[in-house]
Design a protein around this motif. Structure first.
Motif, PDB file in Angstrom:
ATOM      1  N   GLY A  50       0.812  -1.220   0.000  1.00 56.51           N
ATOM      2  CA  GLY A  50       0.000   0.000   0.000  1.00 56.51           C
ATOM      3  C   GLY A  50       0.840   1.262   0.000  1.00 56.51           C
ATOM      4  O   GLY A  50       0.322   2.349   0.285  1.00 56.51           O
ATOM      5  N   LEU A  51       2.117   1.151  -0.318  1.00 56.01           N
ATOM      6  CA  LEU A  51       2.998   2.322  -0.378  1.00 56.01           C
ATOM      7  C   LEU A  51       3.143   2.786  -1.822  1.00 56.01           C
ATOM      8  O   LEU A  51       3.294   1.957  -2.727  1.00 56.01           O
ATOM      9  CB  LEU A  51       4.387   1.976   0.163  1.00 56.01           C
ATOM     10  CG  LEU A  51       4.500   1.649   1.650  1.00 56.01           C
ATOM     11  CD1 LEU A  51       5.922   1.193   1.968  1.00 56.01           C
ATOM     12  CD2 LEU A  51       4.141   2.868   2.489  1.00 56.01           C
ATOM     13  N   PRO A  52       3.105   4.104  -2.060  1.00 57.64           N
ATOM     14  CA  PRO A  52       3.388   4.584  -3.413  1.00 57.64           C
ATOM     15  C   PRO A  52       4.771   4.150  -3.866  1.00 57.64           C
ATOM     16  O   PRO A  52       5.706   4.137  -3.057  1.00 57.64           O
ATOM     17  CB  PRO A  52       3.316   6.111  -3.263  1.00 57.64           C
ATOM     18  CG  PRO A  52       2.524   6.342  -2.025  1.00 57.64           C
ATOM     19  CD  PRO A  52       2.819   5.194  -1.110  1.00 57.64           C
ATOM     20  N   ARG A  53       4.896   3.809  -5.140  1.00 66.24           N
ATOM     21  CA  ARG A  53       6.193   3.314  -5.624  1.00 66.24           C
ATOM     22  C   ARG A  53       7.305   4.326  -5.425  1.00 66.24           C
ATOM     23  O   ARG A  53       8.466   3.951  -5.208  1.00 66.24           O
ATOM     24  CB  ARG A  53       6.084   2.939  -7.109  1.00 66.24           C
ATOM     25  CG  ARG A  53       5.398   1.630  -7.343  1.00 66.24           C
ATOM     26  CD  ARG A  53       5.331   1.318  -8.805  1.00 66.24           C
ATOM     27  NE  ARG A  53       4.599   2.338  -9.533  1.00 66.24           N
ATOM     28  CZ  ARG A  53       4.129   2.190 -10.760  1.00 66.24           C
ATOM     29  NH1 ARG A  53       4.357   1.055 -11.402  1.00 66.24           N
ATOM     30  NH2 ARG A  53       3.473   3.150 -11.349  1.00 66.24           N
ATOM     31  N   HIS A  54       6.944   5.634  -5.496  1.00 67.70           N
ATOM     32  CA  HIS A  54       8.000   6.637  -5.360  1.00 67.70           C
ATOM     33  C   HIS A  54       8.478   6.781  -3.910  1.00 67.70           C
ATOM     34  O   HIS A  54       9.383   7.569  -3.640  1.00 67.70           O
ATOM     35  CB  HIS A  54       7.533   7.989  -5.909  1.00 67.70           C
ATOM     36  CG  HIS A  54       6.280   8.510  -5.278  1.00 67.70           C
ATOM     37  ND1 HIS A  54       5.027   8.212  -5.761  1.00 67.70           N
ATOM     38  CD2 HIS A  54       6.096   9.298  -4.203  1.00 67.70           C
ATOM     39  CE1 HIS A  54       4.115   8.798  -5.014  1.00 67.70           C
ATOM     40  NE2 HIS A  54       4.730   9.458  -4.052  1.00 67.70           N
ATOM     41  N   ASN A  55       7.880   6.039  -2.979  1.00 68.49           N
ATOM     42  CA  ASN A  55       8.374   6.025  -1.600  1.00 68.49           C
ATOM     43  C   ASN A  55       9.242   4.805  -1.306  1.00 68.49           C
ATOM     44  O   ASN A  55       9.648   4.588  -0.174  1.00 68.49           O
ATOM     45  CB  ASN A  55       7.212   6.054  -0.604  1.00 68.49           C
ATOM     46  CG  ASN A  55       6.659   7.458  -0.434  1.00 68.49           C
ATOM     47  OD1 ASN A  55       7.215   8.415  -0.956  1.00 68.49           O
ATOM     48  ND2 ASN A  55       5.553   7.578   0.277  1.00 68.49           N
ATOM     49  N   LEU A  56       9.495   3.991  -2.326  1.00 69.94           N
ATOM     50  CA  LEU A  56      10.349   2.812  -2.173  1.00 69.94           C
ATOM     51  C   LEU A  56      11.655   3.026  -2.935  1.00 69.94           C
ATOM     52  O   LEU A  56      11.649   3.558  -4.045  1.00 69.94           O
ATOM     53  CB  LEU A  56       9.651   1.568  -2.731  1.00 69.94           C
ATOM     54  CG  LEU A  56       8.456   1.017  -1.940  1.00 69.94           C
ATOM     55  CD1 LEU A  56       7.681   0.032  -2.788  1.00 69.94           C
ATOM     56  CD2 LEU A  56       8.923   0.351  -0.671  1.00 69.94           C
ATOM     57  N   VAL A  57      12.757   2.602  -2.324  1.00 68.46           N
ATOM     58  CA  VAL A  57      14.071   2.728  -2.970  1.00 68.46           C
ATOM     59  C   VAL A  57      14.816   1.401  -2.836  1.00 68.46           C
ATOM     60  O   VAL A  57      14.875   0.839  -1.746  1.00 68.46           O
ATOM     61  CB  VAL A  57      14.925   3.841  -2.318  1.00 68.46           C
ATOM     62  CG1 VAL A  57      16.219   4.033  -3.110  1.00 68.46           C
ATOM     63  CG2 VAL A  57      14.163   5.140  -2.227  1.00 68.46           C
ATOM     64  N   MET A  58      15.360   0.915  -3.941  1.00 71.69           N
ATOM     65  CA  MET A  58      16.201  -0.289  -3.934  1.00 71.69           C
ATOM     66  C   MET A  58      17.663   0.153  -4.121  1.00 71.69           C
ATOM     67  O   MET A  58      17.966   0.877  -5.079  1.00 71.69           O
ATOM     68  CB  MET A  58      15.832  -1.233  -5.092  1.00 71.69           C
ATOM     69  CG  MET A  58      14.368  -1.626  -5.158  1.00 71.69           C
ATOM     70  SD  MET A  58      13.845  -2.652  -3.802  1.00 71.69           S
ATOM     71  CE  MET A  58      12.314  -1.804  -3.323  1.00 71.69           C
ATOM     72  N   VAL A  59      18.539  -0.281  -3.225  1.00 69.48           N
ATOM     73  CA  VAL A  59      19.956   0.086  -3.309  1.00 69.48           C
ATOM     74  C   VAL A  59      20.778  -1.206  -3.304  1.00 69.48           C
ATOM     75  O   VAL A  59      20.558  -2.071  -2.453  1.00 69.48           O
ATOM     76  CB  VAL A  59      20.384   0.974  -2.115  1.00 69.48           C
ATOM     77  CG1 VAL A  59      21.822   1.450  -2.307  1.00 69.48           C
ATOM     78  CG2 VAL A  59      19.450   2.161  -1.959  1.00 69.48           C
ATOM     79  N   SER A  60      21.698  -1.324  -4.243  1.00 67.43           N
ATOM     80  CA  SER A  60      22.495  -2.554  -4.319  1.00 67.43           C
ATOM     81  C   SER A  60      23.970  -2.230  -4.481  1.00 67.43           C
ATOM     82  O   SER A  60      24.352  -1.096  -4.779  1.00 67.43           O
ATOM     83  CB  SER A  60      22.012  -3.416  -5.493  1.00 67.43           C
ATOM     84  OG  SER A  60      22.294  -2.782  -6.722  1.00 67.43           O
ATOM     85  N   GLY A  61      24.798  -3.265  -4.286  1.00 70.10           N
ATOM     86  CA  GLY A  61      26.240  -3.128  -4.489  1.00 70.10           C
ATOM     87  C   GLY A  61      26.617  -3.737  -5.824  1.00 70.10           C
ATOM     88  O   GLY A  61      26.118  -3.332  -6.869  1.00 70.10           O
ATOM     89  N   ILE A  62      27.476  -4.770  -5.782  1.00 69.01           N
ATOM     90  CA  ILE A  62      27.914  -5.440  -7.010  1.00 69.01           C
ATOM     91  C   ILE A  62      27.742  -6.950  -6.835  1.00 69.01           C
ATOM     92  O   ILE A  62      28.009  -7.502  -5.780  1.00 69.01           O
ATOM     93  CB  ILE A  62      29.388  -5.116  -7.311  1.00 69.01           C
ATOM     94  CG1 ILE A  62      29.568  -3.614  -7.573  1.00 69.01           C
ATOM     95  CG2 ILE A  62      29.890  -5.922  -8.516  1.00 69.01           C
ATOM     96  CD1 ILE A  62      28.864  -3.061  -8.796  1.00 69.01           C
ATOM     97  N   GLY A  63      27.340  -7.591  -7.912  1.00 72.04           N
ATOM     98  CA  GLY A  63      27.137  -9.034  -7.884  1.00 72.04           C
ATOM     99  C   GLY A  63      25.873  -9.364  -8.660  1.00 72.04           C
ATOM    100  O   GLY A  63      25.160  -8.468  -9.127  1.00 72.04           O
ATOM    101  N   CYS A  64      25.593 -10.658  -8.808  1.00 67.98           N
ATOM    102  CA  CYS A  64      24.385 -11.049  -9.545  1.00 67.98           C
ATOM    103  C   CYS A  64      23.136 -10.452  -8.898  1.00 67.98           C
ATOM    104  O   CYS A  64      22.277  -9.869  -9.569  1.00 67.98           O
ATOM    105  CB  CYS A  64      24.267 -12.566  -9.590  1.00 67.98           C
ATOM    106  SG  CYS A  64      25.589 -13.382 -10.521  1.00 67.98           S
TER     107      CYS A  64
END
Length: 345
Positions: A50-64
């Motif tokens: 139920g959260l707007p997509r613009h309130n979600l953030v995905m942060v990653s490093g390196i790897g598959c």
């Protein structure tokens, strides 16, 4: 930084499906990789939050695993090796209203980024950290990782590894993470439930996911996760319930002094009352359970610890409010021009 497409439904009450969290990017994982199942589970849960997509953030490093932000239709940041927790901490402090997820693997999160991971956990930053553990470096084609088993034969250890592997759950608990859990890529419903519990938690949430790399470390977990053996080799941690497992639900875990042991119900007078009752709010018990590993014990899956404690951003906000109360609003220009100054000519 990848920006999501704007939601088509009302921003105050978004109603999404999994499809709304898919992108037009080609998914570039090997056919049969466990990452697909994790992505599928996460997208389904995100649609239910139920959260707007613009309130979600995905942060990653390196790897598959770190290609994850490309495949989720939210804000996303594919950062540098091992540094995703640091970037995510900055994002969360700058805008505490965002729900920030960190996607990492056993190499990225426990080797190159081990230092960043433990400090994000101990600070209780409100981050949701998914650690894909396949016990191998997959992207670089099969070197041993910090979670590879002792003696494992692989390209960088042709005579077997001589390093003791890291136990990710024990590490997260030692770092004082306030939510610590484990699931498996092929346990679809359980995995979704663990991701949902993380989303609801305020504070540092860490989920280890056993993930099969079918090219460089195939069947690494099959001895305790295959459908015909999992009941006998998994114990599901449920708050307030005794630790019972087995196809016939006739075995359990009890404490013998300070040691855990497997017992059979009905044998030597053992009953359910003798078994450990799981308590998600008991960190010492959580640590003991984290030391249960196949084949000496059934592998625990579920929530080891869940406690609501003040987050880093809450403590920072409270500290600023206290200082302002005592000293008034700050003056940045006055601060910059105070003390010893010199002129560069």
């Amino acid at each position: 930084m990848v920006a999501p497409t704007q939601p088509q439904t009302a921003p105050q009450a978004p109603k999404y499906t999994k499809k709304d969290f898919q992108t037009d990017q080609e998914v570039r994982w090997c056919p049969g990789c466990g990452d697909y199942a994790i992505l599928n589970a996460a997208q389904q849960v995100f649609a239910q939050l139920g959260l707007p997509r613009h309130n979600l953030v995905m942060v990653s490093g390196i790897g598959c695993s770190s290609r994850f932000p490309y495949y989720v239709n939210t804000y996303g940041f594919h950062t540098i090796h091992g540094r995703a927790p640091a970037v995510a901490t900055g994002i969360k402090l700058a805008n505490p209203n965002l729900q920030v997820w960190v996607i990492t693997g056993d190499g990225d999160g426990l080797s190159i980024g081990g230092n960043h991971l433990i400090h994000a956990l101990r600070r209780n930053v409100d981050l949701k950290i998914l650690l894909f553990n396949n016990r191998i470096y997959g992207l670089t084609k099969g070197q041993y990782s910090p979670t590879s088993e002792l003696g494992k034969l692989n390209k960088s250890a042709p005579y077997g590894t001589v390093d003791q592997p890291i136990n990710p759950i024990s590490l997260a608990l030692a770092a004082e993470a306030t939510f610590v859990a484990r699931s498996v890529d092929v346990y679809a419903k359980h995995l979704m439930e663990m991701i949902r519990r993380m989303a609801e938690h305020r504070g540092s949430a860490f989920l280890e996911i056993y993930q099969n790399c079918n090219v460089f470390n195939d069947r690494a977990f099959e001895k305790f996760t295959e459908r015909d053996v999992r009941d006998d080799w998994n114990v599901v941690l449920e708050h307030g319930k005794p630790l019972i497992f087995g196809k016939n639900r006739d075995r359990g875990i009890r404490l013998n002094g300070l040691k855990l042991e497997v017992v059979k119900l009905g044998e030597n007078g053992v009953t359910e009352k003798d078994l450990i009752v799981h308590d998600e709010h008991n960190p010492p018990l959580a640590y003991l359970l984290s030391r249960m590993n196949f084949p000496q014990f059934p592998e625990p899956v579920g929530v080891f610890r869940s406690d609501r404690l003040p987050t880093l951003e809450e403590r920072v906000e409270n500290q600023i409010a206290e200082v302002k109360k005592k000293q008034g609003e700050g003056d940045l220009r006055k601060l910059l021009f105070s003390g010893d100054l010199w002129e560069v000519k």
